[in-house]
Scaffold this motif. Structure first.
Motif, PDB file in Angstrom:
ATOM      1  N   LEU A  59       0.839  -1.197   0.000  1.00  0.00           N
ATOM      2  CA  LEU A  59       0.000   0.000   0.000  1.00  0.00           C
ATOM      3  C   LEU A  59       0.873   1.245   0.000  1.00  0.00           C
ATOM      4  O   LEU A  59       1.824   1.351   0.782  1.00  0.00           O
ATOM      5  CB  LEU A  59      -0.911   0.004   1.234  1.00  0.00           C
ATOM      6  N   LEU A  60       0.542   2.185  -0.850  1.00  0.00           N
ATOM      7  CA  LEU A  60       1.245   3.462  -0.946  1.00  0.00           C
ATOM      8  C   LEU A  60       0.406   4.561  -0.298  1.00  0.00           C
ATOM      9  O   LEU A  60      -0.776   4.727  -0.620  1.00  0.00           O
ATOM     10  CB  LEU A  60       1.490   3.804  -2.418  1.00  0.00           C
ATOM     11  N   LEU A  61       1.006   5.293   0.637  1.00  0.00           N
ATOM     12  CA  LEU A  61       0.401   6.492   1.212  1.00  0.00           C
ATOM     13  C   LEU A  61       1.118   7.697   0.625  1.00  0.00           C
ATOM     14  O   LEU A  61       2.358   7.722   0.567  1.00  0.00           O
ATOM     15  CB  LEU A  61       0.528   6.500   2.737  1.00  0.00           C
ATOM     16  N   ASN A  62       0.357   8.697   0.206  1.00  0.00           N
ATOM     17  CA  ASN A  62       0.956   9.843  -0.483  1.00  0.00           C
ATOM     18  C   ASN A  62       0.489  11.148   0.141  1.00  0.00           C
ATOM     19  O   ASN A  62      -0.697  11.324   0.446  1.00  0.00           O
ATOM     20  CB  ASN A  62       0.578   9.814  -1.971  1.00  0.00           C
ATOM     21  N   ALA A  63       1.445  12.072   0.337  1.00  0.00           N
ATOM     22  CA  ALA A  63       1.145  13.428   0.788  1.00  0.00           C
ATOM     23  C   ALA A  63       2.186  14.356   0.174  1.00  0.00           C
ATOM     24  O   ALA A  63       3.279  13.911  -0.198  1.00  0.00           O
ATOM     25  CB  ALA A  63       1.181  13.531   2.312  1.00  0.00           C
ATOM     26  N   HIS A  64       1.876  15.638   0.073  1.00  0.00           N
ATOM     27  CA  HIS A  64       2.882  16.546  -0.494  1.00  0.00           C
ATOM     28  C   HIS A  64       3.470  17.454   0.567  1.00  0.00           C
ATOM     29  O   HIS A  64       2.820  17.823   1.549  1.00  0.00           O
ATOM     30  CB  HIS A  64       2.333  17.328  -1.695  1.00  0.00           C
ATOM     31  N   LEU A  65       4.734  17.835   0.350  1.00  0.00           N
ATOM     32  CA  LEU A  65       5.503  18.630   1.290  1.00  0.00           C
ATOM     33  C   LEU A  65       5.340  20.129   1.072  1.00  0.00           C
ATOM     34  O   LEU A  65       5.482  20.913   2.022  1.00  0.00           O
ATOM     35  CB  LEU A  65       6.997  18.296   1.151  1.00  0.00           C
TER      36      LEU A  65
ATOM     37  N   TYR B 236      -4.062  22.567   6.598  1.00  0.00           N
ATOM     38  CA  TYR B 236      -5.119  21.859   5.870  1.00  0.00           C
ATOM     39  C   TYR B 236      -4.571  21.227   4.598  1.00  0.00           C
ATOM     40  O   TYR B 236      -4.884  20.081   4.283  1.00  0.00           O
ATOM     41  CB  TYR B 236      -6.233  22.868   5.570  1.00  0.00           C
ATOM     42  N   ASP B 237      -3.743  21.979   3.892  1.00  0.00           N
ATOM     43  CA  ASP B 237      -3.265  21.567   2.567  1.00  0.00           C
ATOM     44  C   ASP B 237      -1.748  21.551   2.555  1.00  0.00           C
ATOM     45  O   ASP B 237      -1.118  22.514   2.142  1.00  0.00           O
ATOM     46  CB  ASP B 237      -3.828  22.542   1.530  1.00  0.00           C
ATOM     47  N   MET B 238      -1.087  20.392   2.911  1.00  0.00           N
ATOM     48  CA  MET B 238      -1.731  19.226   3.467  1.00  0.00           C
ATOM     49  C   MET B 238      -0.835  18.543   4.479  1.00  0.00           C
ATOM     50  O   MET B 238      -0.629  17.342   4.466  1.00  0.00           O
ATOM     51  CB  MET B 238      -2.143  18.260   2.344  1.00  0.00           C
ATOM     52  N   LYS B 239      -0.270  19.344   5.390  1.00  0.00           N
ATOM     53  CA  LYS B 239       0.630  18.767   6.381  1.00  0.00           C
ATOM     54  C   LYS B 239      -0.113  17.927   7.411  1.00  0.00           C
ATOM     55  O   LYS B 239       0.500  17.060   8.052  1.00  0.00           O
ATOM     56  CB  LYS B 239       1.443  19.882   7.033  1.00  0.00           C
TER      57      LYS B 239
ATOM     58  N   GLU C 152       3.728  19.390  -5.614  1.00  0.00           N
ATOM     59  CA  GLU C 152       2.350  19.088  -6.012  1.00  0.00           C
ATOM     60  C   GLU C 152       1.596  20.350  -6.388  1.00  0.00           C
ATOM     61  O   GLU C 152       0.718  20.314  -7.252  1.00  0.00           O
ATOM     62  CB  GLU C 152       1.628  18.365  -4.872  1.00  0.00           C
ATOM     63  N   GLU C 153       1.943  21.469  -5.755  1.00  0.00           N
ATOM     64  CA  GLU C 153       1.207  22.701  -5.990  1.00  0.00           C
ATOM     65  C   GLU C 153       1.521  23.349  -7.339  1.00  0.00           C
ATOM     66  O   GLU C 153       0.878  24.322  -7.726  1.00  0.00           O
ATOM     67  CB  GLU C 153       1.487  23.714  -4.870  1.00  0.00           C
ATOM     68  N   TYR C 154       2.499  22.810  -8.065  1.00  0.00           N
ATOM     69  CA  TYR C 154       2.849  23.423  -9.362  1.00  0.00           C
ATOM     70  C   TYR C 154       2.831  22.402 -10.496  1.00  0.00           C
ATOM     71  O   TYR C 154       1.858  22.303 -11.208  1.00  0.00           O
ATOM     72  CB  TYR C 154       4.204  24.125  -9.267  1.00  0.00           C
ATOM     73  N   ALA C 155       3.910  21.629 -10.643  1.00  0.00           N
ATOM     74  CA  ALA C 155       4.009  20.730 -11.800  1.00  0.00           C
ATOM     75  C   ALA C 155       4.128  19.265 -11.428  1.00  0.00           C
ATOM     76  O   ALA C 155       4.306  18.412 -12.300  1.00  0.00           O
ATOM     77  CB  ALA C 155       5.206  21.127 -12.675  1.00  0.00           C
TER      78      ALA C 155
END
Length: 385
Positions: free
Chosen positions: A80-86, A113-116, A146-149
């Motif tokens: 299982l892969l869990l994904n979040a952006h820094l 909220y977005d998304m720590k 994630e917020e750009y490209a």
């Protein structure tokens, strides 16, 4: 009552989230001089390493690292892969953006909220997985950009694979199983430069673009008449920026329109481009109309069947924690989930409740973050066990 958090030990989810918020991770592709992801990636790497979790950094570009962490199972199970952006957007007009504070059960601060919050829930779920005696692996990709490209997720997908994935963008503890995609287009119309007093010599590129804008409005009307997606509604198109001409007394030789088309699952970028090529070909039947079209960027829409195993497992485990079946929803904005699904990994989006994304008043509900962590840990045991 407002509580400002200082001297953090990072021993609880609340303290971990506060520590993450304190680290500036403004995306430098969005904000000139932005710090980028290196400091927060180092923090996440150190936090996980100190707890015995296998970690490596993936450099999508210079100074743009993503964290790839793994808890290995005993073998024979699903991964299982869990994904979040820094990364976060900027902090302009947001006083004390990096000073986390708690009020009425909410934590405020840039990235809360977005998304720590989703990232903190993933980190602790990974910690929980260490003692779960799993057969399969659990992977965390905490990604850059994630917020750009989305260069972070694009890069880590070249080295990571899984049987399913959960992207922990905030969904108010609902299951997001679809979101829109987008294509960016540039259209240029061409005229002939001449003195404004010589219509016999000049041709107005800006006026020609008016014909394109008229077709754009007609296309929007047509899109609203096409069958709607059950969760996402209709596709859409809008003019984003326009520029042309050089001064009042001259005929403009060129006009440039940048536009965005929001797409639904099943709409390919090639088909959307062909749509615009057809519109321009029709307008070119007029001898004074000259134009060219370029596809600047495309991101596919996302969908996963509501009965996919990862969706069903997440639904059941969420119901155990929440006391009710979570709603399946679609969202209008694009996320890295589309890239993960495009790599052949069945994906669902699930995260905490809050508000103020990209605004000066960003917050997350702390109870929902705790619930998100508990649900992720249950899904890990059910899927990888």
């Amino acid at each position: 009552m407002v509580v400002v958090l200082e001297n953090l030990t990072e021993s609880t989810l609340t303290e971990l989230l506060a520590a993450l918020i304190q680290i500036d991770s403004t995306n430098p592709s969005l904000i000139a001089g932005g710090v980028g992801e290196a400091p927060i990636a180092q923090f996440v790497e150190d936090w996980l390493t100190r707890r015995g979790i296998e970690v490596e950094l993936d450099q999508a570009a210079a100074g743009r690292p993503s964290v790839v962490a793994r808890v290995r199972g005993q073998g024979g199970g699903y991964t299982l892969l869990l994904n979040a952006h820094l990364d976060t957007v900027g902090t302009a007009n947001m006083p004390d953006a990096l000073t986390p504070r708690i009020q009425d059960g909410r934590m405020y601060g840039r990235g809360s909220y977005d998304m720590k919050s989703g990232l903190a829930a993933c980190m602790l779920a990974l910690l929980d997985a260490q003692s779960a005696n799993l057969r399969g692996d659990v992977i965390l990709t905490a990604v850059a950009d994630e917020e750009y490209a989305s260069i972070g997720t694009s890069s880590v997908l070249r080295r990571v694979s899984a049987d399913a994935a959960i992207v922990t963008e905030p969904t108010s503890l609902k299951l997001c199983v679809a979101h829109k995609g987008f294509t960016w287009h540039q259209i240029k119309t061409f005229g002939v430069a001449a003195h404004g007093s010589r219509p016999d010599l000049g041709s107005d590129a800006v006026a020609q673009m008016g014909r394109v804008l008229s077709k754009l409005e007609a296309l929007q009307t047509e899109l609203e008449c096409r069958p709607a997606h059950p969760l996402l509604g209709h596709a859409s198109v809008h003019a984003s920026t326009i520029a042309g001409g050089q001064e009042l007394s001259s005929y403009p030789a060129e006009c440039t329109l940048n536009l965005e088309r929001r797409t639904l699952p099943g709409e390919a970028a090639e088909a959307v481009s062909a749509e615009w090529e057809g519109i321009l070909a029709e307008l070119s039947n007029s001898p004074d109309f000259k134009a060219e079209h370029q596809l600047l960027l495309s991101r596919s829409a996302f969908s996963v069947p509501g009965d996919a195993p990862i969706v069903q497992i997440l639904e059941v485990q969420a119901a155990q924690v929440l006391g009710h079946l979570p709603e399946q929803i679609g969202l209008s904005f694009w996320m890295d989930s589309a890239l993960i699904a495009g790599a052949g990994i069945p994906t669902v989006i699930f995260g905490p409740h809050g508000g103020g994304a990209h605004s000066a008043d960003e917050w997350v509900d702390l109870e929902s973050v705790e619930q998100c962590r508990a649900i992720l840990s249950r899904v890990v045991r059910a899927f990888c066990g």
